[in-house]
Design a protein around this motif. Structure first.
Motif, short mmCIF file in Angstrom:
data_model
loop_
_atom_site.label_atom_id
_atom_site.label_comp_id
_atom_site.label_asym_id
_atom_site.label_seq_id
_atom_site.Cartn_x
_atom_site.Cartn_y
_atom_site.Cartn_z
N GLN A 137 21.87 67.39 32.39
CA GLN A 137 23.34 68.28 32.49
C GLN A 137 23.80 67.89 33.90
N SER A 138 23.37 67.85 35.08
CA SER A 138 24.34 67.80 35.84
C SER A 138 23.88 66.78 37.23
N ARG A 139 24.85 65.63 37.56
CA ARG A 139 24.44 64.85 38.69
C ARG A 139 23.75 64.51 39.13
N LYS A 140 23.23 65.87 39.68
CA LYS A 140 22.57 66.46 41.24
C LYS A 140 21.15 66.39 41.17
N PHE A 141 21.04 66.33 39.50
CA PHE A 141 19.45 65.53 40.52
C PHE A 141 19.49 64.24 40.55
N ALA A 142 20.14 63.78 39.75
CA ALA A 142 19.39 62.06 39.58
C ALA A 142 20.25 61.80 40.83
N ARG A 143 20.84 62.36 41.43
CA ARG A 143 21.19 62.03 42.73
C ARG A 143 20.23 62.04 44.10
N SER A 144 19.29 63.71 43.91
CA SER A 144 18.83 63.38 44.01
C SER A 144 16.86 62.51 44.00
N LEU A 145 16.86 62.01 42.92
CA LEU A 145 16.46 61.42 42.42
C LEU A 145 15.99 60.43 42.97
N SER A 146 17.29 59.90 43.69
CA SER A 146 17.99 58.01 44.60
C SER A 146 17.09 57.50 45.83
#
Ligand code: SF4
Length: 249
Positions: A137-146
């Motif tokens: 839904q939002s790239r912010k989740f993947a950014r945090s997981l990185s």
């Protein structure tokens, strides 16, 4: 058993379920155990999912998560996983039985668990099993997981097309692409991931077409083909939704 009208909006369901399984930063779990999956992994079994897959082995609990499990803080979850890991000589961990990312609150809980594990057991690996809905839904989740170098994300894609997606998950066909978007976000942020599909629900041609579709969308990771475990209640659910199963040529 509780009745739920199908198809439903899975984003709305995610938020409703999150409300039932989160209390502050504590999430509902019902079991902690060591299992043989992935060559041996310590597992925290949670409740609550955005989908209601006909073949879900945790179907009954995910249908009524408000009645199941107890609330655990990130510290308690990390400590239980680390205790079991030490006792069983394993260095892989995961959350299973539910969707770890239902919204901001459950994501915050997950991030906290990941931070604690990375801090206390830097040599361990965490496998995040997700249906990819909210992650897409939002790239912010993947950014945090990185931020986590010991993390691998397994995105369980539910179907090869919109119609089967709705039939299998119970969620509206309009959300079919969102888990695939999750793969693209993970790729963008350099998070290790791979997609999986329950192969017994599709013919070889459908699977090959789907592989081509993933490639056309720049997903180059190998597609894991998972075997369906047909418990009697799973067989009943599949029949009631008129889903054919058994690998077809
Ligand atoms: S996404 Fe996974 S946990 Fe959620 S209902 Fe489907 S099989 Fe169960």
């Amino acid at each position: 058993m509780k009745e739920i009208a199908l198809p439903f909006d899975p984003v709305l369901r995610s938020h409703e379920v999150e409300h039932q399984v989160m209390s502050g930063n504590r999430r509902k779990y019902y079991r902690f155990r060591a299992t043989g999956f992935y060559g041996g992994i310590v597992t925290a079994d949670a409740v609550g999912c955005s989908f209601l897959c006909a073949y879900c082995w945790n179907y009954r609990r995910n249908l009524s998560p408000e009645k199941e499990g107890s609330f655990f803080s990130p510290d308690e979850v990390a400590d239980k996983l680390l205790f079991l890991a030490r006792r069983s000589g394993l260095n892989q961990m995961r959350i299973s039985g539910a969707e770890p990312i239902l919204g901001e609150d459950s994501f915050g809980h997950l991030i906290e668990v990941l931070r604690l594990l990375a801090e206390k057991a830097p040599g361990s690996r965490f496998i995040l099993e997700t249906n990819g809905l909210i992650l897409g839904q939002s790239r912010k989740f993947a950014r945090s997981l990185s931020e986590f170098k010991n993390l691998m994300v397994r995105v369980c894609l539910k179907a090869t097309d919109r119609e089967k997606f709705q039939l299998i998950t119970g969620a509206s066909r309009d959300y079919f692409f969102q888990p695939i978007q999750a793969l693209l976000f993970l790729k963008e942020y350099g998070v290790d991931f791979w997609p999986a599909l329950t192969a017994d629900l599709f013919g070889n041609e459908e699977i090959n077409r789907f592989r081509t579709f993933l490639l056309a969308n720049s997903v180059r990771a190998e597609l894991e083909l998972e075997e369906l475990i047909v418990y009697p209640f799973v067989e009943e659910n599949l029949k009631s939704r008129e889903i054919k199963f058994g690998r077809r040529q």
